[in-house]
Every structure is written in structure tokens, then in C-alpha cells.
Enzyme design. Sequence first.
Site, PDB file in Angstrom:
ATOM      1  N   ASP A  59      89.045  32.732  21.266  1.00 45.55           N
ATOM      2  CA  ASP A  59      90.262  31.921  21.263  1.00 45.55           C
ATOM      3  C   ASP A  59      89.945  30.426  21.229  1.00 45.55           C
ATOM      4  OD1 ASP A  59      91.385  34.399  21.692  1.00 45.55           O
ATOM      5  OD2 ASP A  59      92.540  33.798  23.464  1.00 45.55           O
ATOM      6  N   ASP A  60      90.979  29.671  20.880  1.00 48.90           N
ATOM      7  CA  ASP A  60      91.032  28.211  21.096  1.00 48.90           C
ATOM      8  C   ASP A  60      90.254  27.383  20.084  1.00 48.90           C
ATOM      9  OD1 ASP A  60      92.460  29.078  23.272  1.00 48.90           O
ATOM     10  OD2 ASP A  60      91.177  28.143  24.782  1.00 48.90           O
ATOM     11  N   HIS A 110      97.262  31.556  17.597  1.00 44.93           N
ATOM     12  CA  HIS A 110      97.209  31.338  19.055  1.00 44.93           C
ATOM     13  C   HIS A 110      98.139  30.185  19.452  1.00 44.93           C
ATOM     14  CE1 HIS A 110      95.540  31.963  22.981  1.00 44.93           C
ATOM     15  NE2 HIS A 110      94.771  30.891  23.017  1.00 44.93           N
ATOM     16  N   HIS A 114      99.132  25.357  22.270  1.00 46.63           N
ATOM     17  CA  HIS A 114      98.625  26.069  23.454  1.00 46.63           C
ATOM     18  C   HIS A 114      99.470  25.848  24.708  1.00 46.63           C
ATOM     19  CE1 HIS A 114      95.468  27.922  26.042  1.00 46.63           C
ATOM     20  NE2 HIS A 114      95.106  28.503  24.919  1.00 46.63           N
ATOM     21  N   HIS A 203      85.790  32.754  24.041  1.00 43.60           N
ATOM     22  CA  HIS A 203      86.334  31.509  23.510  1.00 43.60           C
ATOM     23  C   HIS A 203      85.356  30.811  22.565  1.00 43.60           C
ATOM     24  CE1 HIS A 203      88.940  32.290  26.952  1.00 43.60           C
ATOM     25  NE2 HIS A 203      89.846  31.553  26.315  1.00 43.60           N
TER      26      HIS A 203
HETATM   27 ZN    ZN Z   1      93.786  29.986  24.630  1.00 41.03          ZN
END
Ligand code: ZN
Length: 248
Positions: A59-60, A110, A114, A203
Site C-alpha cells: 500500500d501507499d 487506495h 488517504h 507497504h
Molecule cells: Zn494506506
Amino acid sequence: MPRHAPAPGKSAPAFRGPVRAAAAALAAGLLVAATPSAHAAPSPGDGECEAGYVGLTFDDGPTPEYTVPLLSALRDNGVRATLFNIGEKAEKNEPLVAAEKEAGMWIANHSWSHPQLTKLPEDEIRTELERTQDLLKKITGTAPALFRPPYGNTDATVKSVAAGLGLAEIIWDVDTRDWSGKSAEEIVEEAVTVQSGEVILMHDGYPATIEAIPAIVENLRSRDLCAGTISPITGKAVKPADDGPSAP
Ligand code: ZN
């Protein structure tokens, strides 16, 4: 099916360069006096996934610091992953999103910035998802099928907005907690608890995560598990529909 049988419809296993090299290196390290041959080393996608598939997710991203080494680690270890990208980071790093796609990864949504989506009104939730969806489609040519809410925070409104945009919501089964300053060893320890069909959360943003990848993949191979794609229908990790890109 016998362990080394080619997939139906294939006359011979279609080895890809880095996969074969990585698998051969792995075999050489594990077997005494191993002579690499077409059948010596485990390699995903060649009938070696009897125990099933797990979903590696990051993620991210994308991040200028870590996306390139992350993609190298994934490719060097012969695995594909699902990358849940943040829209505003993708906008600043479009070539990295293209590189993710090029490396055979599955690009997923995503949100744009955020936020805790459950704290936003419905129209803002929709904007967060739709803007990201449009950008990722523009860069990769394909609209993502999967969405992960930031922090895993969701409710009926978030789910229904996502569904309205054709997105399946995917959370995770195993949280490596790589964001909390864990060492590579600690990340591996968490990740290897994964079972067939399950999804691991990691991540794009920490060197220890990248460092953990070879040992995670080695553990999966030792259990006849392969890295798969995530089904938007079931939310489970499954066999990829294609072999991914060929080696350059
Ligand atoms: Zn995230």
C-alpha cells in the site's frame, strides 16, 4: 496433476529469465551439488503451486524512494503483487505507476489522499475513489478492479460507493505491521503465517519490507504456495489469468 506437468495447453514450461535465474539460484543454495536443469528448480506458474496462492499487497505507493527497489525485489524473486496506490502520489509519480504495470504488478485503488473515508460525506468518498480510478486508468490503460480503504476503515457507505464504481473492496488477512518500525526478520515472521487464499498487507515505503521479500518468497515456495492475483469476486488470492510480462 504431477508436480512438473506443464499447464494444460502448453507444450513446455514457459520459463521467464529472471524467474528461472532466481529459482536456479534458490535451488543451488538449497541443494547440494544441484545441477540446474529445466526441472530442477521450483518456479511459480509451472505447476508448482499445488498448495494454492497468496496475495502479496503493498500500500501507499508509488514513492520516489522505494517503488523501484521494491519492483526489483519482486521481479528478482519471480513474484507479482497487488499495489494499492494513492492517487495524489500517483499523480506526482506517473512513470512509477507505469513501471509497476510494466513489471507485471496489479494496480489497485487506495483513495486519492488517504483519509479516513468513514468520516467523509458520500460525495467526497466518491471523489476520492473516482479521481484515483480515472488517473490510474489514464496511466495504465486499465481501470483498477480492487480498492482498499485507508486503515482498513470501511462501512456500508464506503462499500456501496466502491461497488458503484465497479471496485471490489479488499482488506487483508495478515498484517505484517511493517509501518511500525519492524525489522525485516519480524516482517518475515508475520508474513509466513499466511495460508492459501489469504492476503498479506505490506507497504511501499520501508527498506525492511523490501529486505524481507526474498525470505517470504522462499517460505512460500517451500510450502508450494505461489504469489497470485486477488479475485474481485471472492477477495481471495487465485492463480493469475496470464503469465505477466516477459523478461527484457
Ligand atoms: Zn494506506
